[in-house]
Design an enzyme around this catalytic site. Structure first.
Site, PDB file in Angstrom:
ATOM      1  N   ASP A  12       0.859  -1.181   0.000  1.00  0.00           N
ATOM      2  CA  ASP A  12       0.000   0.000   0.000  1.00  0.00           C
ATOM      3  C   ASP A  12       0.897   1.233   0.000  1.00  0.00           C
ATOM      4  O   ASP A  12       2.061   1.155   0.398  1.00  0.00           O
ATOM      5  CB  ASP A  12      -0.912   0.020   1.227  1.00  0.00           C
ATOM      6  N   SER A  13       0.365   2.347  -0.437  1.00  0.00           N
ATOM      7  CA  SER A  13       1.126   3.584  -0.397  1.00  0.00           C
ATOM      8  C   SER A  13       1.400   4.023   1.036  1.00  0.00           C
ATOM      9  O   SER A  13       2.286   4.829   1.279  1.00  0.00           O
ATOM     10  CB  SER A  13       0.385   4.696  -1.149  1.00  0.00           C
ATOM     11  N   TYR A  44      -0.571   8.568  -2.690  1.00  0.00           N
ATOM     12  CA  TYR A  44      -0.519   8.321  -4.134  1.00  0.00           C
ATOM     13  C   TYR A  44      -1.670   8.995  -4.869  1.00  0.00           C
ATOM     14  O   TYR A  44      -1.572   9.288  -6.062  1.00  0.00           O
ATOM     15  CB  TYR A  44      -0.596   6.811  -4.402  1.00  0.00           C
ATOM     16  N   GLY A  45      -2.786   9.193  -4.177  1.00  0.00           N
ATOM     17  CA  GLY A  45      -4.012   9.643  -4.838  1.00  0.00           C
ATOM     18  C   GLY A  45      -3.885  10.828  -5.778  1.00  0.00           C
ATOM     19  O   GLY A  45      -4.408  10.794  -6.896  1.00  0.00           O
ATOM     20  N   CYS A  75      -4.181  -1.429  -2.423  1.00  0.00           N
ATOM     21  CA  CYS A  75      -4.274   0.025  -2.602  1.00  0.00           C
ATOM     22  C   CYS A  75      -5.104   0.261  -3.856  1.00  0.00           C
ATOM     23  O   CYS A  75      -4.756  -0.234  -4.940  1.00  0.00           O
ATOM     24  CB  CYS A  75      -2.877   0.612  -2.765  1.00  0.00           C
ATOM     25  N   ASN A  76      -6.216   0.960  -3.713  1.00  0.00           N
ATOM     26  CA  ASN A  76      -7.080   1.194  -4.865  1.00  0.00           C
ATOM     27  C   ASN A  76      -6.396   2.037  -5.929  1.00  0.00           C
ATOM     28  O   ASN A  76      -6.553   1.784  -7.122  1.00  0.00           O
ATOM     29  CB  ASN A  76      -8.370   1.872  -4.414  1.00  0.00           C
ATOM     30  N   THR A  77      -5.638   3.044  -5.521  1.00  0.00           N
ATOM     31  CA  THR A  77      -4.984   3.914  -6.497  1.00  0.00           C
ATOM     32  C   THR A  77      -3.966   3.137  -7.315  1.00  0.00           C
ATOM     33  O   THR A  77      -3.919   3.261  -8.544  1.00  0.00           O
ATOM     34  CB  THR A  77      -4.306   5.098  -5.786  1.00  0.00           C
ATOM     35  N   GLU A 161      -4.635   9.645   8.529  1.00  0.00           N
ATOM     36  CA  GLU A 161      -3.230   9.462   8.886  1.00  0.00           C
ATOM     37  C   GLU A 161      -2.765  10.508   9.899  1.00  0.00           C
ATOM     38  O   GLU A 161      -1.776  10.288  10.610  1.00  0.00           O
ATOM     39  CB  GLU A 161      -2.358   9.468   7.639  1.00  0.00           C
ATOM     40  N   CYS A 195     -11.262   3.082  -0.901  1.00  0.00           N
ATOM     41  CA  CYS A 195      -9.902   3.353  -0.419  1.00  0.00           C
ATOM     42  C   CYS A 195      -9.738   2.549   0.856  1.00  0.00           C
ATOM     43  O   CYS A 195     -10.624   2.566   1.731  1.00  0.00           O
ATOM     44  CB  CYS A 195      -9.690   4.840  -0.141  1.00  0.00           C
ATOM     45  N   THR A 196      -8.630   1.837   0.982  1.00  0.00           N
ATOM     46  CA  THR A 196      -8.471   0.935   2.115  1.00  0.00           C
ATOM     47  C   THR A 196      -8.235   1.665   3.436  1.00  0.00           C
ATOM     48  O   THR A 196      -8.235   1.047   4.494  1.00  0.00           O
ATOM     49  CB  THR A 196      -7.332  -0.066   1.852  1.00  0.00           C
ATOM     50  N   HIS A 197      -8.038   2.988   3.392  1.00  0.00           N
ATOM     51  CA  HIS A 197      -7.991   3.781   4.627  1.00  0.00           C
ATOM     52  C   HIS A 197      -9.383   3.954   5.230  1.00  0.00           C
ATOM     53  O   HIS A 197      -9.527   4.072   6.447  1.00  0.00           O
ATOM     54  CB  HIS A 197      -7.443   5.187   4.349  1.00  0.00           C
TER      55      HIS A 197
END
Length: 276
Positions: A12-13, A44-45, A75-77, A161, A195-197
């Site tokens: 993931d980013s 990354y988005g 990571c979706n992006t 974050e 988004c995995t966040h």
């Protein structure tokens, strides 16, 4: 992990992929795992297609050097902007083209239509994921009758974050992006957290979504898909080492990663800093 380990790589980013790892670990605890967060270059988005692709391919090559025959882009992006090129252009040119890189978008879209009664699905994601049009494109393949409405939420990852996603100030940005999404169509009854966040904001989101709207979280979907993938690919499954060991790495400060990862995983971990 010893030099003969062949762990599953999870990328993931930053920290969001830990929500996917958490669900994979529940269903497949016997495998070894190697997690990498590219925190030094996150998020990354907002970045360009070319930059995201370059960063993601660098990370995948790092996993390969560490012995991972299978890498999950949690990571979706990265899945939206890098996976196709890596699968079609890069893997065939490597010294072991039998290695595999999988993403989170396809397994999600394969089942997403099951969550809607109205046939109208909303997708919340980073700017990069939304601009890629990956979800509408993939969803048409499996659920052509489903209408997709998208909304970029560029400030959610920084809030998460920064540890501010439960603070009162976060409500403004939650209501803002949800309002923009539902202004497109009030009939949306399934909402994908693309988004995995975003699972860390579940409680906050539930306070503001309309009654009857189903929130769809990716972690469990991706984990079940991986179980199915390994059952259908015994050759790959047999290559993976099974010691139940986990290693966590970051391209930034390890102490910061350990502290943040605790929020995502619900337990303490040890991390190390690496260079790609």
């Amino acid at each position: 992990m010893n030099s003969n380990s062949a762990p599953i790589g999870i990328f993931d980013s930053g920290y969001g992929g830990l929500t996917v790892f958490r669900e994979i670990e529940k269903l497949l605890p016997q495998y070894d795992y190697l997690y990498l967060g590219d925190n030094a270059r996150a998020p990354y988005g907002p970045r360009s297609f070319e930059t995201i692709y370059q960063y993601t391919w660098q990370a995948v090559q790092w996993f390969f050097r560490k012995g991972c025959p299978l890498v999950i882009l949690a990571c979706n992006t990265a899945s939206a902007k890098a996976l196709r090129n890596i699968q079609q252009l890069d893997l065939p040119k490597t010294d072991d083209p039998s290695r595999r890189v999988l993403g989170v978008i396809r397994p999600t879209t394969e089942v997403l239509g099951q969550y809607t009664q109205s046939g109208k699905v909303g997708v919340l994601g980073t700017a990069g994921t939304i601009r890629s049009e990956s979800y509408p494109t993939e969803l048409k393949k499996y659920w052509p009758e489903v209408q997709v409405y998208q909304q970029a939420c560029p400030l959610w990852v920084p809030l998460i974050e920064g540890g501010e996603h439960h603070a009162p100030g976060a409500d403004y940005f939650v209501k803002k992006y949800l309002g923009q999404l539902f202004a497109q169509d009030q009939g949306i009854d399934a909402l994908l957290l693309g988004c995995t966040h975003y699972p860390l904001m579940l409680d906050k989101l539930r306070e503001h979504i309309p009654a009857g709207v189903c929130l769809v979280v990716q972690g469990e979907i991706v984990a079940k898909s991986l179980v199915d993938y390994l059952a259908r690919h015994p050759g790959m499954e047999s290559r993976l080492s099974k010691g139940g060991e986990h290693r966590f790495c970051t391209t930034d400060n390890a102490a910061d990663f350990e502290r943040q990862a605790g929020f995502f995983l619900g337990r303490e971990i040890e991390a190390s800093t690496v260079q790609l």
